[in-house]
Design an enzyme around this catalytic site. Sequence first.
Site, PDB file in Angstrom:
ATOM      1  N   HIS A 231      -7.157  -1.383  51.492  1.00 51.79           N
ATOM      2  CA  HIS A 231      -7.697  -0.595  52.616  1.00 51.79           C
ATOM      3  C   HIS A 231      -6.610   0.394  53.046  1.00 51.79           C
ATOM      4  O   HIS A 231      -6.129   1.180  52.249  1.00 51.79           O
ATOM      5  CB  HIS A 231      -8.129  -1.591  53.711  1.00 51.79           C
ATOM      6  CG  HIS A 231      -8.911  -1.028  54.849  1.00 51.79           C
ATOM      7  ND1 HIS A 231      -9.502   0.215  54.833  1.00 51.79           N
ATOM      8  CD2 HIS A 231      -9.216  -1.557  56.080  1.00 51.79           C
ATOM      9  CE1 HIS A 231     -10.136   0.423  55.989  1.00 51.79           C
ATOM     10  NE2 HIS A 231      -9.971  -0.637  56.763  1.00 51.79           N
ATOM     11  N   HIS A 270     -13.855   4.065  45.944  1.00 52.12           N
ATOM     12  CA  HIS A 270     -14.353   3.767  47.289  1.00 52.12           C
ATOM     13  C   HIS A 270     -15.628   2.956  47.197  1.00 52.12           C
ATOM     14  O   HIS A 270     -16.408   3.137  46.257  1.00 52.12           O
ATOM     15  CB  HIS A 270     -14.623   5.068  48.062  1.00 52.12           C
ATOM     16  CG  HIS A 270     -14.647   4.852  49.535  1.00 52.12           C
ATOM     17  ND1 HIS A 270     -15.791   4.459  50.196  1.00 52.12           N
ATOM     18  CD2 HIS A 270     -13.670   4.936  50.457  1.00 52.12           C
ATOM     19  CE1 HIS A 270     -15.499   4.323  51.477  1.00 52.12           C
ATOM     20  NE2 HIS A 270     -14.223   4.594  51.664  1.00 52.12           N
ATOM     21  N   ASP A 321      -6.665   8.140  51.077  1.00 49.59           N
ATOM     22  CA  ASP A 321      -5.267   7.713  50.998  1.00 49.59           C
ATOM     23  C   ASP A 321      -4.452   8.431  49.939  1.00 49.59           C
ATOM     24  O   ASP A 321      -3.240   8.231  49.863  1.00 49.59           O
ATOM     25  CB  ASP A 321      -5.205   6.194  50.744  1.00 49.59           C
ATOM     26  CG  ASP A 321      -5.615   5.406  51.977  1.00 49.59           C
ATOM     27  OD1 ASP A 321      -5.250   5.828  53.078  1.00 49.59           O
ATOM     28  OD2 ASP A 321      -6.317   4.390  51.835  1.00 49.59           O
TER      29      ASP A 321
END
Length: 384
Positions: A231, A270, A321
Amino acid sequence: MADTGANTQVNLIKAGLEDAVVSTSEICFIDGHKGRLLYRGIDVDDLVAHSTFEEVIYLLWHGHLPTRKELDAHVKALSATANRRLAPKIISILRLFPKKTTPMEILRTGVSALSAFDPEAGDNSREATLRKSLRLTAQMPTLVAAWERIRRGKPPVAPNPKLTLAGNFLYMLSGKKPTPLATRTFDVALILHADHEFNASTFAARVTAATLSDLHSGVVSGIGALKGPLHGGANEQVMLMVEKIKDPARAEGWIKKAIADKVRLMGFGHRVYRVEDPRAKHLRRLATELGEQIHNMSYVEILNTIAQVVTAEKHIYPNVDLFSGAAYAAMGIATDQFTPIFAMSRVAGWAAHVLEQHGNNRLIRPRSEYTGATDARYVPISER
Ligand code: ACO
């Protein structure tokens, strides 16, 4: 299948709750096929172009854009030294930790400690939760920056009420006023991380809130879930990978070998998006602009090469990210601060979800499909 007592016909769902809809929500919408992200119906691309993190916080908590008067009062409260400063005892607690304590551990513990100093910690009314959300959102940057200073043997820098949340955080880290580009970049990063539907940390916060626990407890749950590398912890892992690669000329060979070795590639993939995460393009642009400003494009070049190869060969796409760390690194921010920065933004979303959960609450308590033994006998220890 064992009779689980309450429901013999267990509705099997995909592992990891994939595609399971667990609640309605009016806060955030993701179109995973078109790559769209909306906060309260407004496309995040529009918010990046026109809004500020402070305004986005208001939007998430109140469900509508503020009037000028509402925004001014909200910004004033979020910037007030009384709301941003940490109780001296919190600073004393921070000084007790070993210097090697990671910023994420400090944040998790610090938010929990802040609850002890909040005058309304146990009040779950909407009004009190809004006030606590505001204080916590104002305090978290001070906490993160204070630990950075303390672990480097420097005194914490007092917050500056004239600066925005983004500008003030960068100021409290270095003691110097940040450049307009750094401030705007950081503000955009905060906008982009503010909410993301029922992601793991938000779900954790909602599960906690659904027991009628308080805001701080929900946020601590969220921080714990965000910390993991699948995450929010992925942004730190991306930068560690970039540092290992070092030279843009090595990027293609390195990533091809990683793919061949079936390594999990941080910053890619994702659960919801089947295309590139809509936040990635903004962070790529900002990391590029900052790289140009500091005359060091190597991180961005490495990431661009990696993204091209992974997309072509694996058909998985960059997520939020991948590029954020390159932007933060260009501002001189330590790699292990990337995930706390994510939390400094996501607290806005966690708070919005705690408010929504408390507004129409039912305990969240799913079942498991029991696959263990049902006729095991207790064996006295002397016979084992
Ligand atoms: N690297 C390599 N392979 C991947 C990746 C990845 N990053 N992501 C997905 N895959 C592959 C898996 O190997 C799997 O392939 P298989 O079916 O052949 O076994 C398939 O794609 C599905 O992967 P899952 O892990 O089942 O997908 P899931 O939806 O559970 O995972 C996750 C989503 C955790 C984000 C995953 O893509 C991942 O691990 N990414 C890297 C970590 C990361 O960047 N996390 C940040 C996500 S954004 C956020 O939380 C802020």
